[in-house]
Design a protein around this motif. Structure first.
Motif, PDB file in Angstrom:
ATOM      1  N   PHE A  16      58.925  61.904  39.864  1.00  0.00           N
ATOM      2  CA  PHE A  16      59.412  61.052  40.874  1.00  0.00           C
ATOM      3  C   PHE A  16      60.453  62.104  42.066  1.00  0.00           C
ATOM      4  O   PHE A  16      60.062  62.329  43.087  1.00  0.00           O
ATOM      5  CB  PHE A  16      60.018  59.879  40.547  1.00  0.00           C
ATOM      6  CG  PHE A  16      60.531  59.008  41.776  1.00  0.00           C
ATOM      7  CD1 PHE A  16      59.852  58.040  42.003  1.00  0.00           C
ATOM      8  CD2 PHE A  16      61.930  59.316  42.167  1.00  0.00           C
ATOM      9  CE1 PHE A  16      60.185  57.170  43.251  1.00  0.00           C
ATOM     10  CE2 PHE A  16      62.232  58.414  43.412  1.00  0.00           C
ATOM     11  CZ  PHE A  16      61.414  57.391  43.554  1.00  0.00           C
ATOM     12  N   THR A  19      58.562  64.953  43.651  1.00  0.00           N
ATOM     13  CA  THR A  19      57.403  64.406  44.600  1.00  0.00           C
ATOM     14  C   THR A  19      58.226  64.133  45.709  1.00  0.00           C
ATOM     15  O   THR A  19      57.817  64.416  46.910  1.00  0.00           O
ATOM     16  CB  THR A  19      56.807  63.295  43.915  1.00  0.00           C
ATOM     17  OG1 THR A  19      55.927  63.811  42.788  1.00  0.00           O
ATOM     18  CG2 THR A  19      55.827  62.752  45.064  1.00  0.00           C
ATOM     19  N   LEU A  20      59.300  63.295  45.646  1.00  0.00           N
ATOM     20  CA  LEU A  20      60.177  62.957  46.962  1.00  0.00           C
ATOM     21  C   LEU A  20      60.703  64.270  47.564  1.00  0.00           C
ATOM     22  O   LEU A  20      60.522  64.152  48.871  1.00  0.00           O
ATOM     23  CB  LEU A  20      61.182  62.090  46.285  1.00  0.00           C
ATOM     24  CG  LEU A  20      61.840  61.240  47.546  1.00  0.00           C
ATOM     25  CD1 LEU A  20      60.612  60.066  48.167  1.00  0.00           C
ATOM     26  CD2 LEU A  20      63.036  60.560  47.161  1.00  0.00           C
ATOM     27  N   ASP A  21      60.865  65.369  46.942  1.00  0.00           N
ATOM     28  CA  ASP A  21      61.405  66.475  47.703  1.00  0.00           C
ATOM     29  C   ASP A  21      60.474  67.035  48.281  1.00  0.00           C
ATOM     30  O   ASP A  21      60.599  67.734  49.440  1.00  0.00           O
ATOM     31  CB  ASP A  21      62.399  67.110  46.619  1.00  0.00           C
ATOM     32  CG  ASP A  21      63.642  66.856  46.148  1.00  0.00           C
ATOM     33  OD1 ASP A  21      64.168  65.942  46.831  1.00  0.00           O
ATOM     34  OD2 ASP A  21      64.249  67.474  45.145  1.00  0.00           O
ATOM     35  N   ARG A  24      59.839  65.301  51.462  1.00  0.00           N
ATOM     36  CA  ARG A  24      60.780  65.916  52.456  1.00  0.00           C
ATOM     37  C   ARG A  24      60.561  67.166  53.069  1.00  0.00           C
ATOM     38  O   ARG A  24      60.689  67.243  54.256  1.00  0.00           O
ATOM     39  CB  ARG A  24      62.166  65.745  51.716  1.00  0.00           C
ATOM     40  CG  ARG A  24      63.336  65.860  52.328  1.00  0.00           C
ATOM     41  CD  ARG A  24      64.545  66.368  51.778  1.00  0.00           C
ATOM     42  NE  ARG A  24      64.963  65.422  50.376  1.00  0.00           N
ATOM     43  CZ  ARG A  24      65.201  64.097  50.028  1.00  0.00           C
ATOM     44  NH1 ARG A  24      65.877  63.470  51.480  1.00  0.00           N
ATOM     45  NH2 ARG A  24      65.375  63.517  49.106  1.00  0.00           N
ATOM     46  N   LEU A  48      52.941  58.189  44.669  1.00  0.00           N
ATOM     47  CA  LEU A  48      54.225  57.618  44.602  1.00  0.00           C
ATOM     48  C   LEU A  48      54.212  56.212  44.896  1.00  0.00           C
ATOM     49  O   LEU A  48      54.826  55.316  43.975  1.00  0.00           O
ATOM     50  CB  LEU A  48      55.027  58.068  45.845  1.00  0.00           C
ATOM     51  CG  LEU A  48      56.855  58.202  45.547  1.00  0.00           C
ATOM     52  CD1 LEU A  48      57.037  58.699  44.403  1.00  0.00           C
ATOM     53  CD2 LEU A  48      57.076  58.894  46.936  1.00  0.00           C
ATOM     54  N   LEU A  56      56.775  54.989  41.556  1.00  0.00           N
ATOM     55  CA  LEU A  56      57.851  54.021  41.903  1.00  0.00           C
ATOM     56  C   LEU A  56      58.065  52.839  41.218  1.00  0.00           C
ATOM     57  O   LEU A  56      58.916  52.236  40.298  1.00  0.00           O
ATOM     58  CB  LEU A  56      57.757  53.549  43.309  1.00  0.00           C
ATOM     59  CG  LEU A  56      58.727  52.553  43.781  1.00  0.00           C
ATOM     60  CD1 LEU A  56      60.126  53.239  43.751  1.00  0.00           C
ATOM     61  CD2 LEU A  56      58.413  52.001  45.264  1.00  0.00           C
ATOM     62  N   VAL A 179      59.502  57.219  53.862  1.00  0.00           N
ATOM     63  CA  VAL A 179      59.390  56.849  52.567  1.00  0.00           C
ATOM     64  C   VAL A 179      60.665  57.637  51.757  1.00  0.00           C
ATOM     65  O   VAL A 179      61.383  57.202  50.832  1.00  0.00           O
ATOM     66  CB  VAL A 179      58.083  57.391  52.012  1.00  0.00           C
ATOM     67  CG1 VAL A 179      58.107  57.517  50.255  1.00  0.00           C
ATOM     68  CG2 VAL A 179      56.921  56.507  52.478  1.00  0.00           C
ATOM     69  N   VAL A 180      60.974  58.737  52.315  1.00  0.00           N
ATOM     70  CA  VAL A 180      62.084  59.501  51.736  1.00  0.00           C
ATOM     71  C   VAL A 180      63.311  58.855  51.996  1.00  0.00           C
ATOM     72  O   VAL A 180      64.180  58.792  51.091  1.00  0.00           O
ATOM     73  CB  VAL A 180      62.143  61.013  52.392  1.00  0.00           C
ATOM     74  CG1 VAL A 180      63.361  61.649  52.238  1.00  0.00           C
ATOM     75  CG2 VAL A 180      60.957  61.890  51.876  1.00  0.00           C
ATOM     76  N   LEU A 183      63.343  55.776  49.634  1.00  0.00           N
ATOM     77  CA  LEU A 183      63.591  56.196  48.180  1.00  0.00           C
ATOM     78  C   LEU A 183      64.574  57.027  47.719  1.00  0.00           C
ATOM     79  O   LEU A 183      64.872  57.254  46.520  1.00  0.00           O
ATOM     80  CB  LEU A 183      62.246  56.480  47.533  1.00  0.00           C
ATOM     81  CG  LEU A 183      61.008  55.701  47.991  1.00  0.00           C
ATOM     82  CD1 LEU A 183      59.612  56.256  47.138  1.00  0.00           C
ATOM     83  CD2 LEU A 183      61.207  54.205  47.373  1.00  0.00           C
ATOM     84  N   GLU A 184      65.321  57.364  48.618  1.00  0.00           N
ATOM     85  CA  GLU A 184      66.646  58.365  48.473  1.00  0.00           C
ATOM     86  C   GLU A 184      67.553  57.597  47.468  1.00  0.00           C
ATOM     87  O   GLU A 184      68.016  58.255  46.502  1.00  0.00           O
ATOM     88  CB  GLU A 184      67.455  58.811  49.627  1.00  0.00           C
ATOM     89  CG  GLU A 184      68.611  59.461  49.555  1.00  0.00           C
ATOM     90  CD  GLU A 184      68.348  60.676  48.427  1.00  0.00           C
ATOM     91  OE1 GLU A 184      69.238  61.341  47.785  1.00  0.00           O
ATOM     92  OE2 GLU A 184      67.122  61.388  48.415  1.00  0.00           O
ATOM     93  N   ARG A 187      66.113  58.131  43.964  1.00  0.00           N
ATOM     94  CA  ARG A 187      66.222  59.461  43.635  1.00  0.00           C
ATOM     95  C   ARG A 187      67.759  59.709  42.940  1.00  0.00           C
ATOM     96  O   ARG A 187      67.860  60.273  42.068  1.00  0.00           O
ATOM     97  CB  ARG A 187      65.775  60.640  44.512  1.00  0.00           C
ATOM     98  CG  ARG A 187      65.722  62.025  44.248  1.00  0.00           C
ATOM     99  CD  ARG A 187      65.843  62.715  45.476  1.00  0.00           C
ATOM    100  NE  ARG A 187      67.281  62.840  46.234  1.00  0.00           N
ATOM    101  CZ  ARG A 187      68.013  63.673  45.781  1.00  0.00           C
ATOM    102  NH1 ARG A 187      67.833  64.501  44.684  1.00  0.00           N
ATOM    103  NH2 ARG A 187      69.243  63.569  46.403  1.00  0.00           N
TER     104      ARG A 187
END
Length: 226
Positions: A16, A19-21, A24, A48, A56, A179-180, A183-184, A187
């Motif tokens: 997770f 993927t988010l990074d 970004r 995600l 998520l 999304v970033v 969802l920060e 994270r």
């Protein structure tokens, strides 16, 4: 639906965060990104948010208390579906104006995925349909045939834009930014309170977990800042 997967949660949380990074990085300065870089955002968003058991949903099994709100402006908030003289607009898709400001009202995931962000031959293009198109038709995951409403129009335009413009596909970067931001908090919660194995991951003097992925992750983040 959230699920308890035991120690496998360690792997899910790592995936997770990475993927988010990745989203970004790919979503920064969309106009300077190649079409291939932008296309790569689609499978990341799908994994995600949309897959049957999304990342998520999985990490939420142990941190459902973390607030998640998506700030997005719908197509209807800034565009008219009708062109001049009342004729239906053939095609249009949102740009950076879909990204809601920090004080914009947040919405839950299901509403976010249903938000209309464009139109193609009178068919609504939603967040979910745009992600799925770039993942399943244009090659983010599969290179397939357009089947869903609006997909034939998107598909017919893409070859003409290849090598000429990335304007259309930059929508993925704008969705990525939303999304970033949403969802920060998740994270950050993972990094602050990761799932650990109590015997294998004791804390060191700096308060970080030995032999745990978060230690390397934080060291890398610190190095990137210097």
């Amino acid at each position: 639906m959230a699920r308890d997967i035991g120690e496998q949660m360690i792997l899910a949380e790592w995936l997770f965060a990475e993927t988010l990074d990745d989203i970004r990085r790919r979503s920064q300065e969309p106009t300077s990104r190649t079409r291939y870089e932008l296309l790569g955002i689609a499978p990341l968003l799908r994994k995600l948010l949309i897959d049957g058991t999304s990342l998520l949903d999985t990490v939420f099994a142990v941190r459902a208390e973390v607030p998640v709100e998506f700030r997005i402006r719908s197509w209807s908030a800034f565009e008219d579906r009708l062109a001049n003289e009342g004729l239906s607009r053939y095609f249009g898709i949102g740009g950076e104006q879909i990204v809601g400001e920090a004080d914009w009202p947040g919405i839950p995931l299901d509403e976010f995925l249903r938000t209309v962000i464009g139109v193609a031959e009178t068919d609504d293009l939603t967040v979910k349909s745009v992600i799925r198109y770039y993942a399943h038709v244009e090659g983010g995951v599969h290179f397939g045939k357009p089947k869903e409403p609006g997909e034939p129009t998107l598909s017919s335009m893409s070859p003409m834009l290849l090598g000429h413009s990335t304007g259309q596909i930059q929508i993925l970067a704008h969705l990525g930014q939303i999304v970033v931001d949403a969802l920060e908090p998740v994270r950050r919660s993972i990094i602050d309170r990761p799932t650990i194995h109590k015997l294998r991951h004791p804390k060191n003097e700096q308060g970080r977990y030995l032999n745990h992925w978060t230690t390397e992750y934080l060291e890398r983040a610190t190095a990137d800042q210097h």
